[in-house]
Design a protein around this motif. Sequence first.
Motif, mmCIF file in Angstrom:
data_model
loop_
_atom_site.group_PDB
_atom_site.id
_atom_site.type_symbol
_atom_site.label_atom_id
_atom_site.label_comp_id
_atom_site.label_asym_id
_atom_site.label_seq_id
_atom_site.Cartn_x
_atom_site.Cartn_y
_atom_site.Cartn_z
ATOM 1 N N GLN A 226 39.365 50.330 35.707
ATOM 2 C CA GLN A 226 40.189 50.473 36.902
ATOM 3 C C GLN A 226 39.597 51.466 37.892
ATOM 4 O OE1 GLN A 226 42.518 48.556 37.793
ATOM 5 N NE2 GLN A 226 42.791 47.457 35.859
ATOM 6 N N CYS A 227 38.620 52.249 37.470
ATOM 7 C CA CYS A 227 37.947 53.167 38.401
ATOM 8 C C CYS A 227 37.080 52.407 39.408
ATOM 9 C CB CYS A 227 37.085 54.169 37.631
ATOM 10 S SG CYS A 227 38.047 55.312 36.616
ATOM 11 N N ARG A 228 36.779 51.149 39.136
ATOM 12 C CA ARG A 228 35.976 50.304 40.028
ATOM 13 C C ARG A 228 34.654 50.992 40.402
ATOM 14 N NH1 ARG A 228 39.832 46.644 42.340
ATOM 15 N NH2 ARG A 228 41.595 46.657 40.893
ATOM 16 N N SER A 229 34.004 51.515 39.387
ATOM 17 C CA SER A 229 32.722 52.201 39.603
ATOM 18 C C SER A 229 31.658 51.539 38.735
ATOM 19 C CB SER A 229 32.870 53.683 39.247
ATOM 20 O OG SER A 229 31.683 54.382 39.493
ATOM 21 N N LEU B 124 35.946 42.540 36.216
ATOM 22 C CA LEU B 124 36.498 43.299 37.338
ATOM 23 C C LEU B 124 35.406 44.145 38.003
ATOM 24 C CD1 LEU B 124 38.997 44.288 38.965
ATOM 25 C CD2 LEU B 124 39.211 46.117 37.263
ATOM 26 N N LEU B 125 34.534 44.711 37.197
ATOM 27 C CA LEU B 125 33.497 45.599 37.732
ATOM 28 C C LEU B 125 32.345 44.828 38.365
ATOM 29 C CD1 LEU B 125 33.333 48.263 34.878
ATOM 30 C CD2 LEU B 125 34.230 48.588 37.189
ATOM 31 N N VAL C 298 39.104 34.362 33.253
ATOM 32 C CA VAL C 298 38.210 35.007 34.222
ATOM 33 C C VAL C 298 37.099 34.093 34.720
ATOM 34 C CG1 VAL C 298 38.674 37.303 33.304
ATOM 35 C CG2 VAL C 298 36.728 35.998 32.411
ATOM 36 N N VAL C 299 36.977 32.881 34.193
ATOM 37 C CA VAL C 299 35.941 31.964 34.680
ATOM 38 C C VAL C 299 35.976 31.819 36.201
ATOM 39 C CG1 VAL C 299 35.308 29.518 34.788
ATOM 40 C CG2 VAL C 299 35.477 30.645 32.586
ATOM 41 N N PRO C 300 37.149 31.597 36.818
ATOM 42 C CA PRO C 300 37.143 31.444 38.284
ATOM 43 C C PRO C 300 36.560 32.647 39.020
ATOM 44 C CG PRO C 300 39.244 30.732 37.360
ATOM 45 C CD PRO C 300 38.493 31.406 36.259
ATOM 46 N N ASP C 301 36.749 33.842 38.471
ATOM 47 C CA ASP C 301 36.241 35.047 39.144
ATOM 48 C C ASP C 301 34.725 35.132 39.096
ATOM 49 O OD1 ASP C 301 38.897 35.701 39.501
ATOM 50 O OD2 ASP C 301 38.971 37.054 37.780
ATOM 51 N N THR C 302 34.116 34.498 38.111
ATOM 52 C CA THR C 302 32.660 34.607 37.947
ATOM 53 C C THR C 302 31.889 33.576 38.765
ATOM 54 O OG1 THR C 302 32.579 33.070 36.073
ATOM 55 C CG2 THR C 302 33.017 35.410 35.585
ATOM 56 N N GLY C 303 32.587 32.548 39.254
ATOM 57 C CA GLY C 303 31.891 31.479 39.959
ATOM 58 C C GLY C 303 31.291 30.436 39.046
ATOM 59 N N LEU C 304 31.470 30.576 37.726
ATOM 60 C CA LEU C 304 31.000 29.540 36.806
ATOM 61 C C LEU C 304 31.778 28.254 37.064
ATOM 62 C CD1 LEU C 304 30.799 31.621 33.503
ATOM 63 C CD2 LEU C 304 28.862 30.558 34.689
#
Length: 460
Positions: free
Chosen positions: A114-117, A147-148, A176-182
């Motif tokens: 959640q720190c997004r670092s 997320l990162l 999470v597949v949609p988030d990766t573009g796979l």
Amino acid sequence: MGELPGVLRALASTDVDTSQEALEELYGLLLDLGSTVTPATVQAVPWIARLCAAGLRTSALLFFLGRVAASEEEQDIPPGAARVSVAAQLPVLLPLLRHEEAEVRQLAVWAVAQCRSPENSWEALAARWEVEEESSVRRDLLFGCVLLDALSSRRLVSTALSVGERDEVRLAGLVVVPDTGLPWTAELTAATVSLLPASDRIGQTPWITDPFPDLVERLVQRGRPGEAMDVVTAALRAEGEDRADARKEGVWGAGKLGEHLPEVRLRLLPLLLALVDDPGTAAERLMNAWRKEDGAVERGLVHLASGEDDVLADRALSVLIAADAPEATALLARHLPNRPRALAATVVSEAGGRIRYVRPLACDPALLEAIRARLVAGGVGAEEAGHLLGLLESWGPQARSAIPELLAVLPRFPRRVPEVLAGVAAGVDEYREAVVDALEAAVGRPEGGEAAAAALRRLT
């Protein structure tokens, strides 16, 4: 915020009740309304991180820090200041990824991600994935890594989708597949449906509550509405009595899809209508919610209720009747013999089948004529007759033209017809003598005699 030091000291108490009460106070002081961060939140973060490192309420405080870092509701602080304050504690938090307790590792993933670092933490999370054996932690590592850095996480996600992985890990990978573009494939749709109900399989995680609707939403948000429609359709069509929970989650997904893309609601109506008798799916509730906010859905239901597919039309009409739609009365009159479910929807019954009340359908002449014809038709059983009689009774003397039919079926339904006759014939001079004679003759019969006597008393 003078009470904060005392709360932090209480968190370190060996008394469970004292530390738990302090944890609850911490939320009240530092996360206003559960999500708003303030200057006091930023100031307290280093102390909380050190309590984590010292092994004091570590899991609970890691979750708290993750909530602080994830918050976008800020008060009297620069944008992102709360997240920066947590990210500054990464040297303290990252070693907890190797903690001996799985729950601590799991919530360390949450707080770190959640720190997004990504430049400071993605490699640490990815390295943990390679050696982690606990499925709950592997699941959350996927969420954190994506997320990162979604692109760099593709390899991890592909591994998670393999058949050998445990269910909660595979589910996380699918979400999470949609988030990766796979690419989303038919095989992934089949895998998703095979893992439903997903809410039972995903396990306890701070990342997600209902995986299937979340997956549908992610597909839509990533510009894949067709794939979202495919996976919802497949879930709604899951076959077998043991897949009721899968279909239930399919309805949840349909709700999410319809929320984001109202134009697909009409395409989903036939699939949802097929589930109106499916226990626990709440398909009818969803359609009613859509109908109230979207006139196109009500028009779609009317269109389906007017169609040639009797099964589908019957289901659509039952939904319209339960919703007191004005078009329902005429449609029921036109197709009464072929609308058993819609007719049953005119009454609300208790679990034992006893009628509680009849829905307020108007005494429409066409419907009254259809009921008269149906009541004396061959093959009408007691249950159907009960629904027909319930409507006549609710109309009272307005249904006086049905008295000949009621007299004709009195011998067939001696327990139910007398009270209906008494209500319909009340104050009606025509047929009165015939009604009284028929009820008097019925009084002496072993079946329905008491009902006939009670009806006579009402009339005379």
